[in-house]
Design an enzyme around this catalytic site. Structure first.
Site, PDB file in Angstrom:
ATOM      1  N   HIS A  68      23.233  28.990   9.248  1.00 22.70           N
ATOM      2  CA  HIS A  68      22.350  30.145   9.081  1.00 22.70           C
ATOM      3  C   HIS A  68      22.498  30.667   7.653  1.00 22.70           C
ATOM      4  O   HIS A  68      23.606  30.752   7.147  1.00 22.70           O
ATOM      5  CB  HIS A  68      22.739  31.243  10.070  1.00 22.70           C
ATOM      6  CG  HIS A  68      21.965  32.517   9.877  1.00 22.70           C
ATOM      7  ND1 HIS A  68      20.672  32.668  10.333  1.00 22.70           N
ATOM      8  CD2 HIS A  68      22.299  33.681   9.264  1.00 22.70           C
ATOM      9  CE1 HIS A  68      20.256  33.882  10.017  1.00 22.70           C
ATOM     10  NE2 HIS A  68      21.213  34.518   9.366  1.00 22.70           N
ATOM     11  N   ILE A  72       0.834  -1.213   0.000  1.00 20.34           N
ATOM     12  CA  ILE A  72       0.000   0.000   0.000  1.00 20.34           C
ATOM     13  C   ILE A  72       0.864   1.257   0.000  1.00 20.34           C
ATOM     14  O   ILE A  72       0.623   2.213  -0.730  1.00 20.34           O
ATOM     15  CB  ILE A  72      -0.955   0.002   1.219  1.00 20.34           C
ATOM     16  CG1 ILE A  72      -2.007  -1.104   1.078  1.00 20.34           C
ATOM     17  CG2 ILE A  72      -1.636   1.364   1.383  1.00 20.34           C
ATOM     18  CD1 ILE A  72      -2.946  -0.957  -0.095  1.00 20.34           C
ATOM     19  N   LYS A 106       2.096  11.771  -1.518  1.00 17.90           N
ATOM     20  CA  LYS A 106       3.075  12.868  -1.462  1.00 17.90           C
ATOM     21  C   LYS A 106       3.234  13.520  -2.835  1.00 17.90           C
ATOM     22  O   LYS A 106       3.457  14.734  -2.938  1.00 17.90           O
ATOM     23  CB  LYS A 106       4.442  12.384  -0.960  1.00 17.90           C
ATOM     24  CG  LYS A 106       4.422  11.734   0.421  1.00 17.90           C
ATOM     25  CD  LYS A 106       3.644  12.546   1.453  1.00 17.90           C
ATOM     26  CE  LYS A 106       3.176  11.702   2.608  1.00 17.90           C
ATOM     27  NZ  LYS A 106       1.967  10.911   2.406  1.00 17.90           N
TER      28      LYS A 106
END
Length: 462
Positions: free
Chosen positions: A441, A39, A49
């Protein structure tokens, strides 16, 4: 010929177990009645998705002007989205076929049934029965869409997740019954492409297994997107005699009638344990689940069970982990039992949800004194630059010893970020160690460090 191992079912539990067994030198066969990959690959995780990505791209086009791009009147091609989803699923299933050949695993096409004396009977699509013997047998037959007595699926007007992926045409309106992962994912998808969506949830909030703050944030976001939400509500009956559906919903204020083209039943999963020989083989089960030990052995020597048919969350990655542990034990290794409190859960609507471990409420209920930190994506430079400032990172620590008790994320791409917490908790990492681990960052992931710093009164960017 006697196999070392026969696995019944080729979903993410079964095929992963088979491959690991082959790697460990066991002569292995897999029994599959439909498509390899089960499945998950064919009708669950992967194709959904693909649909959700199509919806997200369509939403990007509708908001292209926000990014300085001019597009004229983009339209959702529902059939094109469904076609792409099926192509992605087919490609993944072919990949599993390749892996079976590569690992020299025999694929026995048909419906498997366990028999006493470590035997498996396989009935092919023409009704021919063949019996195979093995030293060990793993049952990995998975689950299916659960049906409520007053919400019988007819596959046309009252549907399950499978039909929701391949409808002939896009419905104008839909009632989604159940606000777990499957329900909210389909609610997001259909609403994003223009269907009028109403969610009906029996519990007081959406995604009821998640942290309460996450549920509230998702509700706020869904309402903003135009999804109608009815919680503390239940579908009493559906009249399908006309052209669409007339849905009677019981709420605290009384009964309400809603008209919709389609009703999607997303009220959970039922285990596939009927008709597979459990009684004949003497394998114990209760409340729809096979009873197993730490390494998935049943009460009958030589027979094992993994995945949706045993107790635990019905998730693909859990079934895979169980399959590997089970096989390694069979092969004579000493694998560590699975820590069911360190299993991530992911929901792929927009905003996404990801979580692991205790919620704040559950941690307090378990007797912990907690430190809680939150960092909103509205304070994240990367999130703002991406136009994805919805949501937050929430972390829960034990105030006494610094143990990372849980984490709860809602926002863009957070399903890709939760693995950091799973690994850190496995390694018994403390909050202070996370604060001192330099995060790049600008990224969404640095919000984990910031939320942890917030828990300890050291947050910089709030």
């Amino acid at each position: 010929m006697v196999y070392d191992l026969i696995v019944i079912g080729s979903g993410p539990g079964g095929y992963v177990a088979a491959i690991r067994a082959s790697q460990l030198g066991l002569k292995t066969a897999v029994v599959e009645r439909a498509e390899l990959g089960g499945i998950c690959l064919n009708w669950g995780c992967i194709p959904t998705k693909a649909l959700l990505k199509s919806a997200q791209v369509f939403e990007y086009t509708k908001h292209a002007a926000d990014y300085g791009i001019v597009l004229k009147d983009p339209k959702a091609d529902f059939k094109g989205m469904v076609k792409r989803s099926r192509e992605v699923a087919d490609g993944m299933s072919k990949g599993v076929t390749f892996l079976m050949k590569k690992n020299k695993i025999d694929v026995l096409a048909g419906t498997g049934k366990v028999k006493p004396g470590k035997k498996v009977e396989v009935t092919d699509d023409k009704g021919k029965k063949t019996e195979y013997s093995a030293k060990h047998i793993i049952i990995a037959t998975g689950g299916r869409s659960r049906e409520l007595p007053n919400l019988k699926q007819d596959g046309k007007k009252i549907i399950g997740y499978r039909e929701a992926m391949i409808l002939d045409k896009q419905p104008k309106s839909m009632v989604v019954v159940g606000a777990g992962a499957i329900g909210v994912e389909f609610a997001y998808f259909y609403n994003a492409i223009g269907t009028e969506v109403t969610i009906v949830e029996f519990m007081p909030r959406l995604v009821p297994v998640e942290d309460e703050e996450v549920s509230k944030d998702l509700s706020r976001s869904f309402k903003k997107q135009g999804i109608k939400i009815m919680t503390d509500a239940s579908v009493e009956k559906v009249d399908t005699s006309g052209s669409g559906c007339k849905v009677t919903v019981k709420t605290k204020k009384g009964e309400e009638k809603i008209s919709a083209d389609i009703v999607l039943s997303a009220v959970g999963i039922s285990s596939n344990i009927e008709g597979i020989g459990l009684e004949e083989a003497g394998i114990k089960h209760e409340k729809g689940k096979i009873i197993v030990g730490d390494h998935y052995q049943t009460n009958v020597e030589g027979y094992y069970a993994i995945g949706d048919i045993v107790h635990g969350p019905a998730l693909a990655h859990v079934a895979s982990a169980e399959g590997i542990i089970c096989v390694e034990k069979i092969a004579g290794q000493d694998p560590e039992p699975l820590d069911y409190n360190n299993l991530p859960g992911c929901t792929y609507c927009q905003p996404e949800i990801a979580s692991v471990g205790y919620t704040e409420a559950a941690a307090k209920e378990a007797g912990y004194e907690v430190k809680v930190g939150k960092f909103p994506f509205s304070a994240s430079g990367k999130a703002r630059a991406a136009g994805a400032s919805e949501g937050f990172i929430k972390v829960v620590f034990d105030a006494k010893y610094g143990e990372w008790l849980g984490a709860h994320f809602i926002g863009a791409n957070v399903t890709e970020m939760i693995a950091e917490v799973v690994a850190a908790r496995k390694l018994e990492t403390t909050g202070h160690e996370i604060i001192k681990s330099v995060h790049p960052h600008p990224t969404m992931s640095e919000a984990i460090m910031e939320a942890t710093a917030a828990a300890y009164g050291e947050v910089i960017h709030l």
